[in-house]
Scaffold this motif. Structure first.
Motif, PDB file in Angstrom:
ATOM      1  N   MET A   1     -15.226  19.530  29.518  1.00  0.00           N
ATOM      2  CA  MET A   1     -14.892  18.308  30.258  1.00  0.00           C
ATOM      3  C   MET A   1     -13.378  18.102  30.209  1.00  0.00           C
ATOM      4  SD  MET A   1     -17.930  15.604  29.375  1.00  0.00           S
ATOM      5  CE  MET A   1     -17.604  15.564  27.609  1.00  0.00           C
ATOM      6  N   HIS A   2     -12.851  17.680  31.338  1.00  0.00           N
ATOM      7  CA  HIS A   2     -11.392  17.584  31.490  1.00  0.00           C
ATOM      8  C   HIS A   2     -10.985  16.152  31.848  1.00  0.00           C
ATOM      9  CE1 HIS A   2      -7.371  19.198  32.225  1.00  0.00           C
ATOM     10  NE2 HIS A   2      -7.316  18.429  33.298  1.00  0.00           N
ATOM     11  N   PRO A  98     -11.115  20.863  37.458  1.00  0.00           N
ATOM     12  CA  PRO A  98     -12.514  21.211  37.709  1.00  0.00           C
ATOM     13  C   PRO A  98     -13.073  20.378  38.862  1.00  0.00           C
ATOM     14  CG  PRO A  98     -12.351  19.784  35.804  1.00  0.00           C
ATOM     15  CD  PRO A  98     -10.938  20.089  36.215  1.00  0.00           C
ATOM     16  N   ASP A  99     -14.317  20.650  39.225  1.00  0.00           N
ATOM     17  CA  ASP A  99     -14.939  19.929  40.344  1.00  0.00           C
ATOM     18  C   ASP A  99     -15.005  18.427  40.083  1.00  0.00           C
ATOM     19  OD1 ASP A  99     -15.297  22.262  41.741  1.00  0.00           O
ATOM     20  OD2 ASP A  99     -17.359  22.554  41.066  1.00  0.00           O
ATOM     21  N   ASP A 100     -15.282  18.036  38.832  1.00  0.00           N
ATOM     22  CA  ASP A 100     -15.347  16.621  38.454  1.00  0.00           C
ATOM     23  C   ASP A 100     -14.542  16.424  37.176  1.00  0.00           C
ATOM     24  OD1 ASP A 100     -17.448  15.501  40.396  1.00  0.00           O
ATOM     25  OD2 ASP A 100     -18.472  17.239  39.535  1.00  0.00           O
ATOM     26  N   ALA A 115     -17.310  10.119  28.162  1.00  0.00           N
ATOM     27  CA  ALA A 115     -18.244  11.169  28.578  1.00  0.00           C
ATOM     28  C   ALA A 115     -19.382  10.588  29.407  1.00  0.00           C
ATOM     29  CB  ALA A 115     -18.787  11.903  27.358  1.00  0.00           C
ATOM     30  N   ASP A 116     -19.886   9.416  29.026  1.00  0.00           N
ATOM     31  CA  ASP A 116     -20.956   8.779  29.797  1.00  0.00           C
ATOM     32  C   ASP A 116     -20.492   8.494  31.229  1.00  0.00           C
ATOM     33  OD1 ASP A 116     -22.624   8.876  27.636  1.00  0.00           O
ATOM     34  OD2 ASP A 116     -22.508   6.730  27.170  1.00  0.00           O
ATOM     35  N   LEU A 117     -19.250   8.022  31.355  1.00  0.00           N
ATOM     36  CA  LEU A 117     -18.705   7.752  32.683  1.00  0.00           C
ATOM     37  C   LEU A 117     -18.662   9.027  33.516  1.00  0.00           C
ATOM     38  CD1 LEU A 117     -17.139   6.230  34.904  1.00  0.00           C
ATOM     39  CD2 LEU A 117     -15.064   6.551  33.536  1.00  0.00           C
ATOM     40  N   LEU A 118     -18.166  10.115  32.943  1.00  0.00           N
ATOM     41  CA  LEU A 118     -18.056  11.364  33.695  1.00  0.00           C
ATOM     42  C   LEU A 118     -19.436  11.908  34.056  1.00  0.00           C
ATOM     43  CD1 LEU A 118     -16.268  13.475  34.953  1.00  0.00           C
ATOM     44  CD2 LEU A 118     -16.146  14.638  32.731  1.00  0.00           C
ATOM     45  N   HIS A 119     -20.390  11.853  33.121  1.00  0.00           N
ATOM     46  CA  HIS A 119     -21.746  12.328  33.414  1.00  0.00           C
ATOM     47  C   HIS A 119     -22.393  11.486  34.531  1.00  0.00           C
ATOM     48  CE1 HIS A 119     -21.410  15.141  30.255  1.00  0.00           C
ATOM     49  NE2 HIS A 119     -21.691  14.331  29.249  1.00  0.00           N
ATOM     50  N   HIS A 120     -22.184  10.181  34.469  1.00  0.00           N
ATOM     51  CA  HIS A 120     -22.725   9.298  35.511  1.00  0.00           C
ATOM     52  C   HIS A 120     -22.159   9.678  36.875  1.00  0.00           C
ATOM     53  CE1 HIS A 120     -24.159   5.467  37.251  1.00  0.00           C
ATOM     54  NE2 HIS A 120     -23.002   5.451  37.888  1.00  0.00           N
ATOM     55  N   TYR A 169     -11.115   6.303  35.617  1.00  0.00           N
ATOM     56  CA  TYR A 169     -11.839   6.702  36.818  1.00  0.00           C
ATOM     57  C   TYR A 169     -12.406   8.115  36.651  1.00  0.00           C
ATOM     58  CZ  TYR A 169      -7.752   3.845  37.992  1.00  0.00           C
ATOM     59  OH  TYR A 169      -6.750   2.920  37.964  1.00  0.00           O
ATOM     60  N   ALA A 170     -13.522   8.383  37.301  1.00  0.00           N
ATOM     61  CA  ALA A 170     -14.037   9.742  37.434  1.00  0.00           C
ATOM     62  C   ALA A 170     -13.918  10.142  38.898  1.00  0.00           C
ATOM     63  CB  ALA A 170     -15.489   9.821  36.969  1.00  0.00           C
ATOM     64  N   LEU A 171     -13.393  11.324  39.127  1.00  0.00           N
ATOM     65  CA  LEU A 171     -13.160  11.790  40.492  1.00  0.00           C
ATOM     66  C   LEU A 171     -13.802  13.158  40.714  1.00  0.00           C
ATOM     67  CD1 LEU A 171     -10.448  10.002  39.781  1.00  0.00           C
ATOM     68  CD2 LEU A 171      -9.565  11.084  41.829  1.00  0.00           C
ATOM     69  N   SER A 172     -14.182  13.402  41.943  1.00  0.00           N
ATOM     70  CA  SER A 172     -14.508  14.739  42.395  1.00  0.00           C
ATOM     71  C   SER A 172     -13.264  15.318  43.053  1.00  0.00           C
ATOM     72  CB  SER A 172     -15.665  14.707  43.393  1.00  0.00           C
ATOM     73  OG  SER A 172     -16.836  14.210  42.771  1.00  0.00           O
TER      74      SER A 172
END
Length: 241
Positions: A1-2, A98-100, A115-120, A169-172
C-alpha cells in the motif's frame, strides 16, 4: 500500500513555529514530530511505501526521514520548484503510483485507520474517496427566513451540522490522468472537475479524533492534550517502531 504525503507548504498560518521548521516537523509532545507520528501509524497499518512531496525547507525533511528505513518503509521524494497546491504534485509522478493510493496532508493528527480508507476506496467504483469529519457550528443569532418581504420562518440560534474534509484522500490513478505536469491544481478543483464530469467522489465518514494543525491555537491544543491522546494516536505497537 502506498501513500503520498504533502509536505511542501510554507505553513504560513502556523508562524512563528514554521519560521525555522517545515510544518510536518514541528514537535508534538517531547518525543515526536507530526510526520514521525504519521509514519509510525502508516507502517503499523500495513503501508509499505511513501512518496513525500516536499518544497519549503525540504533538506530538513529529507534529513529527518531519509529512505524510511527507521519506520520499515520505502520512501522517495518529489520536489516542488513552485507551489503546486494539493493535487498538482501528483501529476509528475503518475508513472510511479499504483492503481489506488492514499494522499494526505503532512500535518494531520488523527486516529483514522488509513488502511481501512484505502480498502474502502479500492472496493468502490469511485475515482476519489474523501475522509470526512462532522462539525457543528452554533449560530449566535436568530436566523430568519424571508420571502416577498415577509418572514416565513425563524430559528433561534440554530446548530448547523456539516461534513468537512480531513485532508486525507484515496485516489485511483485514472482520476489524475490528462492533467499536465507542473500545473498547480487543488483538491477543490479536482472535486469540482469530477462533479462536472458526473464522476462524483465518495465519502468515508469518520467520527474519531482528528486535528488539522493549521493555526497556532491548534498546535497549542495538540501539545496540551498529547499525553491524553497519545495512547489513541500511538498504541503500543506503533510506539515500538
Amino acid at each position: 500500500m502506498h501513500v503520498v504525503i504533502l509536505a511542501g507548504g510554507k505553513g504560513v498560518r502556523l508562524r512563528p513555529y514554521t519560521s525555522a521548521l517545515p510544518k510536518p516537523l514541528v514537535p508534538i509532545g517531547e518525543e515526536y514530530a507530526i510526520l514521525d507520528i504519521i509514519l509510525r501509524q502508516l507502517a503499523a497499518q500495513g503501508f509499505t511505501s511513501v512518496t513525500l512531496a516536499v518544497g519549503h525547507l525540504s533538506p530538513l525533511i529529507r534529513a529527518f526521514v531519509g529512505d524510511g528505513t527507521r519506520w520499515d518503509l520505502t520512501v522517495d521524494y518529489t520536489e516542488e520548484v513552485t507551489p503546486l497546491s494539493t493535487i498538482g504534485p501528483l501529476f509528475s509522478i503518475r508513472d510511479r503510483l499504483p492503481d489506488d493510493f492514499l494522499v494526505m496532508n503532512g500535518d494531520v493528527l488523527t486516529t483514522l485507520n488509513y488502511a481501512d480508507l484505502l480498502h474502502h476506496h479500492t472496493a468502490s467504483s469511485a475515482p476519489l474517496t474523501v475522509a470526512t469529519a462532522p462539525r457543528v457550528v452554533k449560530i449566535d443569532f436568530g436566523v430568519l427566513e424571508a420571502a416577498g418581504g415577509h418572514i416565513t420562518g425563524f430559528r433561534e440560534k440554530p446548530l448547523l451540522s456539516y461534513l468537512v474534509s480531513m485532508g486525507v484522500y484515496a485516489l485511483s490513478r485514472g482520476c489524475i490522468e490528462g492533467y499536465p505536469e507542473g500545473m498547480a491544481f487543488g483538491f477543490d478543483e479536482l472535486v469540482l472537475d469530477l462533479l462536472s464530469r458526473r464522476r462524483p467522489p465518495a465519502v468515508f465518514e469518520f467520527e474519531g479524533y482528528w486535528l488539522d494543525i493549521g493555526r497556532p491555537d491548534d498546535y497549542d491544543e495538540a501539545n496540551a492534550r498529547f499525553e491524553e491522546i497519545r495512547p489513541l494516536l500511538l498504541p503500543e505497537r506503533e510506539r515500538a517502531l
